[in-house]
Design a protein around this motif. Structure first.
Motif, PDB file in Angstrom:
ATOM      1  N   SER A  92       0.860  -1.190   0.000  1.00  0.00           N
ATOM      2  CA  SER A  92       0.000   0.000   0.000  1.00  0.00           C
ATOM      3  C   SER A  92       0.894   1.238   0.000  1.00  0.00           C
ATOM      4  N   ASN A 120      -2.241  -0.962  -4.214  1.00  0.00           N
ATOM      5  CA  ASN A 120      -3.573  -0.369  -4.329  1.00  0.00           C
ATOM      6  C   ASN A 120      -3.501   1.157  -4.378  1.00  0.00           C
ATOM      7  N   HIS A 121      -2.283   1.685  -4.461  1.00  0.00           N
ATOM      8  CA  HIS A 121      -2.053   3.112  -4.700  1.00  0.00           C
ATOM      9  C   HIS A 121      -1.073   3.246  -5.866  1.00  0.00           C
ATOM     10  N   HIS A 138      -1.045  -1.267 -10.679  1.00  0.00           N
ATOM     11  CA  HIS A 138      -1.843  -0.400  -9.815  1.00  0.00           C
ATOM     12  C   HIS A 138      -3.288  -0.878  -9.848  1.00  0.00           C
ATOM     13  N   PRO A 140      -6.389  -0.134  -7.690  1.00  0.00           N
ATOM     14  CA  PRO A 140      -7.112   0.525  -6.599  1.00  0.00           C
ATOM     15  C   PRO A 140      -8.300  -0.310  -6.166  1.00  0.00           C
ATOM     16  N   GLN A 149     -11.405  -6.225  -7.999  1.00  0.00           N
ATOM     17  CA  GLN A 149      -9.974  -6.031  -7.791  1.00  0.00           C
ATOM     18  C   GLN A 149      -9.299  -7.342  -7.422  1.00  0.00           C
TER      19      GLN A 149
END
Length: 283
Positions: A92, A120-121, A138, A140, A149
């Motif tokens: 993260s 997730n960033h 990436h 998110p 996801q």
């Protein structure tokens, strides 16, 4: 000669060690390292063996050992000691564990091939530059998009043939389905000396309780949040003068070394799951 690592577990009975050693010797192998443990509470026997064997003798050994394993009711695995494990990292915003693992891989301290990094960033939030050159995905995630996801994460795991997934401070709770998909091959680092201070913001809660030691725990991921089999832990002394920010700073160092140690033990086939616990043949 080629080096192989054999790990096994089975109901404990007389003659296991002799039988295993005989199978190695019968096929021209030479044992270079051996460790065993008899869990008297569960009646389960665990063993890790490293041995050298000629390529031409490997097939005969595998066939003979399969027969032995069947007779003793063994769960077993044979791994080429030289072959790197395909490892996928997830992160993260906090990248200290990620950077540490990548640095160790690049130095050759870990026998792993990093097949990708999932965050997730955006990768721009990372402070390290060690991830450059690796595939960064990436992905998110929100409450509404979690299922989609995780489906993409599973696709990447399968596409890269990842054998190990490491949550290097990936601050998302995995679904039960995801935990099942990654069972036995997903390692997490928790910034607390579990089972104390589970969940979020453990350093703040530790500060509120006035603890004199903080720690970190690396464990296999299961559907029970922060309750998977523990691989490795460590602690560091703190005092009444330390603020929550101080604890977080000290915690980063603990988290790095605890996760690195756990991953190293897993890569070297030194961790065997024993119900809710582990047997760790350390070195």
């Amino acid at each position: 000669m080629t080096s192989r690592i054999l790990t096994l577990s089975c109901p404990n009975t007389a003659g296991i060690v002799a039988e295993v050693a005989a199978r190695v010797a019968d096929n021209g192998g030479n044992i270079t390292e051996a460790a065993q443990f008899d869990d008297q509470f569960s009646g389960t026997f665990f063993m890790r063996l490293r041995f050298d064997i000629a390529e031409e003798g490997l097939g005969a050994f595998t066939t003979a050992f399969a027969e032995t394993a069947g007779r003793f009711g063994m769960e077993w695995r044979l791994k080429d000691a030289a072959r790197p494990t395909r490892m996928l990292l997830m992160v993260s915003k906090f990248d200290h564990c990620l950077g540490d693992l990548l640095y160790r891989v690049k130095l050759g301290e870990m026998n792993a091939d990093v097949v990708g990094i999932i965050g997730n960033h955006p990768e721009e939030v990372l402070h390290t530059s060690l991830h450059k050159g690796f595939d960064y995905h990436h992905l998110p995630v929100t409450k509404d998009t979690k299922a989609q996801q995780e489906a993409e994460v599973r696709r990447i795991v399968e596409e890269t043939d990842a054998e190990l997934v490491v949550l290097a401070r990936y601050m998302q709770v995995l679904s039960d389905e995801m935990c099942q998909f990654l069972a036995g091959r997903c390692i997490n680092i928790h910034h607390s000396f579990l089972p104390g201070f589970k969940g979020a913001r453990p350093y703040d809660r530790a500060h509120e309780r006035g603890v004199k030691m903080i720690g970190a725990t690396s464990h296999y991921v299961t559907a029970d949040l922060d309750e998977g089999p523990i691989i490795y832990q460590d602690v560091e002394a703190v005092s009444h003068a330390d603020t929550p920010a101080d604890l977080i700073g000290k915690g980063r160092d603990i988290e790095r070394r605890v996760l690195a140690r756990a991953v190293h033990l897993h890569l070297d086939q030194r961790v065997l799951v024993n119900g809710r616990k582990t047997v760790v043949f350390g070195k």
